[in-house]
Design a protein around this motif. Structure first.
Motif, mmCIF file in Angstrom:
data_model
loop_
_atom_site.group_PDB
_atom_site.id
_atom_site.type_symbol
_atom_site.label_atom_id
_atom_site.label_comp_id
_atom_site.label_asym_id
_atom_site.label_seq_id
_atom_site.Cartn_x
_atom_site.Cartn_y
_atom_site.Cartn_z
ATOM 1 N N SER A 1 55.157 30.757 36.789
ATOM 2 C CA SER A 1 56.434 31.463 36.799
ATOM 3 C C SER A 1 56.932 31.636 38.234
ATOM 4 C CB SER A 1 56.300 32.821 36.109
ATOM 5 O OG SER A 1 55.444 33.661 36.856
ATOM 6 N N LEU A 2 58.010 32.389 38.377
ATOM 7 C CA LEU A 2 58.559 32.656 39.697
ATOM 8 C C LEU A 2 57.798 33.736 40.447
ATOM 9 C CD1 LEU A 2 62.393 32.543 38.885
ATOM 10 C CD2 LEU A 2 60.959 30.731 39.849
ATOM 11 N N LEU A 3 56.770 34.287 39.844
ATOM 12 C CA LEU A 3 55.960 35.315 40.502
ATOM 13 C C LEU A 3 55.101 34.686 41.587
ATOM 14 C CD1 LEU A 3 54.783 37.322 37.349
ATOM 15 C CD2 LEU A 3 56.495 38.042 39.015
ATOM 16 N N SER A 4 55.041 35.302 42.733
ATOM 17 C CA SER A 4 54.202 34.822 43.827
ATOM 18 C C SER A 4 52.780 35.346 43.654
ATOM 19 C CB SER A 4 54.777 35.275 45.170
ATOM 20 O OG SER A 4 54.721 36.688 45.279
ATOM 21 N N PRO A 5 51.792 34.708 44.263
ATOM 22 C CA PRO A 5 50.405 35.201 44.160
ATOM 23 C C PRO A 5 50.238 36.634 44.645
ATOM 24 C CG PRO A 5 50.420 32.957 44.978
ATOM 25 C CD PRO A 5 51.853 33.388 44.922
ATOM 26 N N ILE A 6 50.945 37.004 45.707
ATOM 27 C CA ILE A 6 50.782 38.375 46.207
ATOM 28 C C ILE A 6 51.399 39.385 45.247
ATOM 29 C CG2 ILE A 6 52.918 38.445 47.568
ATOM 30 C CD1 ILE A 6 51.329 39.946 49.713
ATOM 31 N N GLU A 7 52.438 38.995 44.510
ATOM 32 C CA GLU A 7 53.012 39.877 43.501
ATOM 33 C C GLU A 7 52.045 40.064 42.338
ATOM 34 O OE1 GLU A 7 57.760 38.864 44.247
ATOM 35 O OE2 GLU A 7 56.650 37.956 42.573
ATOM 36 N N ILE A 8 51.373 38.998 41.955
ATOM 37 C CA ILE A 8 50.396 39.097 40.866
ATOM 38 C C ILE A 8 49.232 39.991 41.273
ATOM 39 C CG2 ILE A 8 48.804 37.785 39.424
ATOM 40 C CD1 ILE A 8 50.668 35.387 39.680
ATOM 41 N N VAL A 9 48.733 39.789 42.488
ATOM 42 C CA VAL A 9 47.578 40.568 42.946
ATOM 43 C C VAL A 9 47.939 42.038 43.112
ATOM 44 C CG1 VAL A 9 45.963 40.904 44.856
ATOM 45 C CG2 VAL A 9 46.439 38.602 44.014
ATOM 46 N N ALA B 1 40.664 47.173 44.764
ATOM 47 C CA ALA B 1 40.821 45.948 45.555
ATOM 48 C C ALA B 1 39.523 45.148 45.588
ATOM 49 C CB ALA B 1 41.262 46.308 46.966
ATOM 50 N N LEU B 2 38.390 45.838 45.720
ATOM 51 C CA LEU B 2 37.098 45.144 45.711
ATOM 52 C C LEU B 2 36.881 44.437 44.381
ATOM 53 C CD1 LEU B 2 34.295 44.553 46.921
ATOM 54 C CD2 LEU B 2 33.546 46.764 46.030
ATOM 55 N N GLY B 3 37.211 45.110 43.281
ATOM 56 C CA GLY B 3 37.061 44.478 41.971
ATOM 57 C C GLY B 3 37.940 43.252 41.809
ATOM 58 N N LEU B 4 39.168 43.315 42.318
ATOM 59 C CA LEU B 4 40.056 42.148 42.249
ATOM 60 C C LEU B 4 39.494 40.982 43.060
ATOM 61 C CD1 LEU B 4 43.592 43.783 42.538
ATOM 62 C CD2 LEU B 4 42.587 42.700 40.535
ATOM 63 N N GLY B 5 38.958 41.271 44.236
ATOM 64 C CA GLY B 5 38.375 40.209 45.043
ATOM 65 C C GLY B 5 37.204 39.533 44.352
ATOM 66 N N LEU B 6 36.347 40.332 43.745
ATOM 67 C CA LEU B 6 35.215 39.754 43.013
ATOM 68 C C LEU B 6 35.685 38.980 41.793
ATOM 69 C CD1 LEU B 6 32.731 42.775 43.171
ATOM 70 C CD2 LEU B 6 32.672 40.675 44.524
ATOM 71 N N SER B 7 36.740 39.476 41.140
ATOM 72 C CA SER B 7 37.283 38.785 39.983
ATOM 73 C C SER B 7 37.902 37.450 40.363
ATOM 74 C CB SER B 7 38.330 39.675 39.295
ATOM 75 O OG SER B 7 38.894 39.034 38.176
ATOM 76 N N ALA B 8 38.391 37.332 41.599
ATOM 77 C CA ALA B 8 39.030 36.093 42.026
ATOM 78 C C ALA B 8 38.029 35.018 42.429
ATOM 79 C CB ALA B 8 39.978 36.379 43.195
ATOM 80 N N ILE B 9 36.860 35.413 42.926
ATOM 81 C CA ILE B 9 35.909 34.430 43.442
ATOM 82 C C ILE B 9 34.819 34.070 42.440
ATOM 83 C CG2 ILE B 9 36.307 35.155 45.820
ATOM 84 C CD1 ILE B 9 33.734 36.735 45.712
ATOM 85 N N THR B 10 34.698 34.803 41.341
ATOM 86 C CA THR B 10 33.679 34.507 40.333
ATOM 87 C C THR B 10 34.342 33.910 39.096
ATOM 88 O OG1 THR B 10 33.818 36.788 39.514
ATOM 89 C CG2 THR B 10 32.102 36.301 41.114
ATOM 90 N N LEU C 1 41.752 41.749 49.015
ATOM 91 C CA LEU C 1 43.124 41.414 48.616
ATOM 92 C C LEU C 1 43.552 40.062 49.183
ATOM 93 C CD1 LEU C 1 44.908 44.880 48.987
ATOM 94 C CD2 LEU C 1 44.179 43.742 46.883
ATOM 95 N N ALA C 2 43.181 39.791 50.428
ATOM 96 C CA ALA C 2 43.538 38.504 51.026
ATOM 97 C C ALA C 2 42.875 37.351 50.282
ATOM 98 C CB ALA C 2 43.140 38.490 52.501
ATOM 99 N N VAL C 3 41.617 37.517 49.928
ATOM 100 C CA VAL C 3 40.910 36.473 49.178
ATOM 101 C C VAL C 3 41.550 36.276 47.810
ATOM 102 C CG1 VAL C 3 38.714 35.916 48.063
ATOM 103 C CG2 VAL C 3 38.736 36.788 50.402
ATOM 104 N N SER C 4 41.935 37.371 47.168
ATOM 105 C CA SER C 4 42.560 37.263 45.843
ATOM 106 C C SER C 4 43.875 36.499 45.909
ATOM 107 C CB SER C 4 42.795 38.664 45.266
ATOM 108 O OG SER C 4 41.584 39.383 45.160
ATOM 109 N N VAL C 5 44.680 36.792 46.911
ATOM 110 C CA VAL C 5 45.967 36.108 47.049
ATOM 111 C C VAL C 5 45.758 34.621 47.315
ATOM 112 C CG1 VAL C 5 48.052 35.937 48.453
ATOM 113 C CG2 VAL C 5 47.179 38.181 47.803
ATOM 114 N N LEU C 6 44.839 34.281 48.190
ATOM 115 C CA LEU C 6 44.595 32.876 48.518
ATOM 116 C C LEU C 6 44.013 32.114 47.333
ATOM 117 C CD1 LEU C 6 43.176 33.228 52.143
ATOM 118 C CD2 LEU C 6 45.492 32.565 51.449
ATOM 119 N N ARG C 7 43.206 32.796 46.517
ATOM 120 C CA ARG C 7 42.620 32.131 45.349
ATOM 121 C C ARG C 7 43.656 31.872 44.254
ATOM 122 N NH1 ARG C 7 37.871 29.645 44.709
ATOM 123 N NH2 ARG C 7 37.588 30.565 42.641
ATOM 124 N N LEU C 8 44.750 32.626 44.253
ATOM 125 C CA LEU C 8 45.794 32.427 43.256
ATOM 126 C C LEU C 8 46.893 31.486 43.726
ATOM 127 C CD1 LEU C 8 46.293 36.000 41.715
ATOM 128 C CD2 LEU C 8 44.964 34.081 40.842
#
Length: 362
Positions: A107-115, A167-176, A341-348
């Motif tokens: 969609s038109l949503l950016s990764p940082i908006e999703i995170v 934020a920690l949970g989101l980062g772990l959710s993005a890399i696992t 948060l940075a890792v989550s955005v880059l992973r998306l």
């Protein structure tokens, strides 16, 4: 593409937040859990104040209310630490497994908006326990003469920790890849900081203790001439010295210690059971005082057992160093949260350069 990755619009942020909140509050068990939580806190407050109110001993109401207020804030913190990792650590990989994450990315949503939308939804969900605790906590704070600044400090610290854990949970959710794995890993990290850290800090006393020569001061009483003043005598002796301050960094990110740092400081020069304004200390104040005492570097005044009225009282010893722990704790949690948060955005970010085996796209 980099501009699209980090483009942030309020509308897109709120869209993801609203979507996440609708998914989380759809279950009836969520409302039941919040209702039970509110009833339990109200019941604990009434059970604690009932004896004092029944006997009309209003003098004892304020100390009991103050202690119960601090304990309720500890319960709110524990509830946040139990609920937030389960909600945030499975947010990204859970959507990826269900095949809904690719729809958001297309969609038109950016990764940082999703995170950030998932982050805001997780924070609001975790803070729901604190909001529902206010109907029982505010009366206790009023009866216990808790200052507004103390209450605000507690609320701000809980909000900050909720943000960091989410934020920690989101980062772990993005890399696992697996949702269960990220949730378990989040709980392991929170458990390690909250429980294992203090255990390691206590065990370190065995290795950070050494026999040293110190100058101890004690009062020599004159029993024959009771009218004369007692004398403070200095004696050089060998005693075990604990260097718990060397292991203090282990306790910096502990959530309970950070919450206790928001409490008023006990004035040791006055009566032990009172602050400088005459109020009885609560549980958080005692924890703060104890941690700063055992974590301060050795000081000559630690071995002074004389009364200030004694003759030859040593006035040149100075005061021990009291090191605040909350700045280091907030810095540690803040760095971890920002990196997550940075890792989550880059992973998306799309297109995805590397994808794990068996990972579902849509």
């Amino acid at each position: 593409m980099r501009n699209g990755t980090f483009s942030l619009r309020p509308r897109g942020l709120w869209l993801v937040t609203a979507l996440e909140l609708r998914q989380r509050i759809r279950s009836v068990r969520w409302y039941v859990a919040l209702g039970v939580w509110t009833v339990v806190l109200l019941g604990l407050g009434l059970l604690a104040l009932a004896p004092a109110l029944y006997t009309s001993q209003w003098v004892t109401v304020a100390p009991v209310a103050r202690v119960m207020f601090s304990l309720q804030m500890v319960l709110v913190l524990i509830a946040m630490l139990l609920v937030t990792p389960a909600l945030s650590a499975g947010s990204i990989n859970g959507d990826r497994t269900a095949g809904t994450l690719a729809t958001l990315q297309a969609s038109l949503l950016s990764p940082i908006e999703i995170v950030l939308g998932k982050l805001l939804a997780g924070i609001l969900t975790g803070l729901a326990f604190m909001v529902l605790a206010m109907p029982s906590a505010l009366p206790l704070a009023l009866l216990g003469h808790v200052s507004v600044f103390y209450l605000l400090r507690v609320v701000v610290m809980i909000c900050f920790l909720t943000f960091c854990v989410t934020a920690l949970g989101l980062g772990l959710s993005a890399i696992t890849q697996r949702q269960l794995g990220s949730v378990v890993l989040a709980y392991v990290l929170v458990f390690g900081v909250t429980i294992v850290g203090p255990i390691l800090w206590g065990v370190s006393a065995t290795f950070l203790t050494s026999e040293r020569e110190v100058t101890a001061y004690y009062t020599q009483y004159d029993y024959e001439n009771s009218g004369e003043s007692d004398v403070c005598v200095a004696e050089t002796t060998t005693r075990p010295v604990w260097r718990m301050d060397l292991a203090q960094p282990v306790m910096w990110p502990n959530p309970l210690i950070m919450l206790a740092e928001t409490a008023p400081t006990i004035d040791v020069d006055e009566d032990w059971d009172q602050f400088d304004d005459g109020r009885t200390p609560d549980a958080l104040s005692i924890i703060k005082f104890g941690m700063r005492e055992v974590s301060s570097p050795p000081h000559p005044s630690d071995y002074n057992n004389c009364d200030p009225a004694d003759e030859n009282y040593p006035d040149d010893l100075g005061t021990p160093l009291s090191i605040p722990m909350w700045p280091m704790g907030m810095a540690a949690w803040g760095i971890v949260a920002l990196i997550s948060l940075a890792v989550s955005v880059l992973r998306l970010a799309v297109p995805i350069k590397r994808l794990g085996a068996g990972t579902r796209i849509a």
